[in-house]
Scaffold this active site. Sequence first.
Site, PDB file in Angstrom:
ATOM      1  N   ARG A 101      42.305  27.617  34.497  1.00 40.06           N
ATOM      2  CA  ARG A 101      41.386  28.393  35.355  1.00 40.06           C
ATOM      3  C   ARG A 101      41.165  29.662  34.851  1.00 40.06           C
ATOM      4  NH1 ARG A 101      41.574  33.527  38.439  1.00 40.06           N
ATOM      5  NH2 ARG A 101      40.566  32.997  40.478  1.00 40.06           N
ATOM      6  N   VAL A 102      39.897  30.058  34.912  1.00 45.08           N
ATOM      7  CA  VAL A 102      39.471  31.270  34.601  1.00 45.08           C
ATOM      8  C   VAL A 102      38.675  32.020  36.025  1.00 45.08           C
ATOM      9  CG1 VAL A 102      37.556  32.531  33.558  1.00 45.08           C
ATOM     10  CG2 VAL A 102      38.744  30.774  32.240  1.00 45.08           C
ATOM     11  N   THR A 121      43.424  42.040  40.081  1.00 47.27           N
ATOM     12  CA  THR A 121      42.879  42.789  38.875  1.00 47.27           C
ATOM     13  C   THR A 121      42.806  44.326  38.959  1.00 47.27           C
ATOM     14  OG1 THR A 121      41.254  40.947  39.279  1.00 47.27           O
ATOM     15  CG2 THR A 121      40.521  42.947  38.005  1.00 47.27           C
TER      16      THR A 121
HETATM   17  N1  GLY Z   1      40.011  38.254  40.585  1.00 43.22           N
HETATM   18  C1  GLY Z   1      40.513  38.010  39.784  1.00 43.22           C
HETATM   19  C2  GLY Z   1      41.073  36.449  39.662  1.00 43.22           C
HETATM   20  O1  GLY Z   1      40.499  35.927  40.499  1.00 43.22           O
HETATM   21  O2  GLY Z   1      41.257  35.829  38.754  1.00 43.22           O
END
Ligand code: GLY
Length: 325
Positions: A213-214, A185
């Site tokens: 997936r989020v 990120t």
């Molecule tokens: N930290 C970002 C994710 O796991 O998608």
Amino acid sequence: MKRRNFIRKTGLTGLGLSMIPASYSRSSIEEFIGTEMKPVCLTTWNFHQASKKAGELLDNKISALDAVEQGVRVEEKNIQNHTVGNGGAPDRDGFVTLDASIMGPDGDCGSVAFLQDIEHPVSVARKVMESTPHKMLVGKGAYNFAVNNGFKPKDLLSAESKKKWKNWLAHKNYKPIINIENHDTIGMLCLDQKGDLAGACTTSGLAYKMHGRVGDSPIIGSGLFVDNEVGGAVATGLGEEIMKNVSSFLIVELMRQGKSPQESCEIAMNRLISKNPNYKDFQVAFLALNKKGEVGSFCIHQGFTYMKYGNSVNENFTSKSLLKN
Ligand code: GLY
């Protein structure tokens, strides 16, 4: 800022340099004596161009909210970056799906998740914040909203990311490499010349994740939280662990109780690892900024760095880590 200038700026010449151990790194010096600075921009990892962009905007009296949006857009556009936006690693079915959030000094926020074919999810998140009665849009709904608001669809799967994904398909082992596939990120926190705070966070998420997936990045309080009275925090690394602990909100709440940004990141990390005995198998990193411009960062594994732009200097700092591996 050069060490000498730093000492001058913080008015510490009278204390004597002998009080600061010569072996202290830049980040250690700042922790040792604290620093008050404005404007300032903090960015996860070594995203120096994004940090420079936002920092220079702040120097030109642009608001923290505009600075974080414009700053992280630099990496969303960067096709060489395989963890954010255009060129991001796909999921295991070959789709690039993006998550992003933004939060401003008035406490308002917006986010998008599982968004495809739009290069700048952070700007869609801002549009959600400013032009809808909602805070979060996902998937096809977020895409339709973006297109209806003038965002141009684009294929974000680069030739390089596609090649790596095809190689991955040959074995389909899912064990993200720490600090490479397990880092992802760009999170950014800005304190502007008026003293207002804002933050943004944007990612393509974990490489070869399940379709749909989020992660933590679009979840307000998990990947990002800002309270203009207190400070802000962003997180990077394995989103599932960050979400379980609502880590960014926790860090800001600890700062509200009077803890420094550094103490707050370390306490939040202790909370997170106490909930998962397998913490050595993944990376999580936190970055925090308080209203005075003081900084904190902490990660599980060595290797997390962050950018700080302040006093017109753009520098990379090594975060303290739990493990000395
Ligand atoms: N930290 C970002 C994710 O796991 O998608």
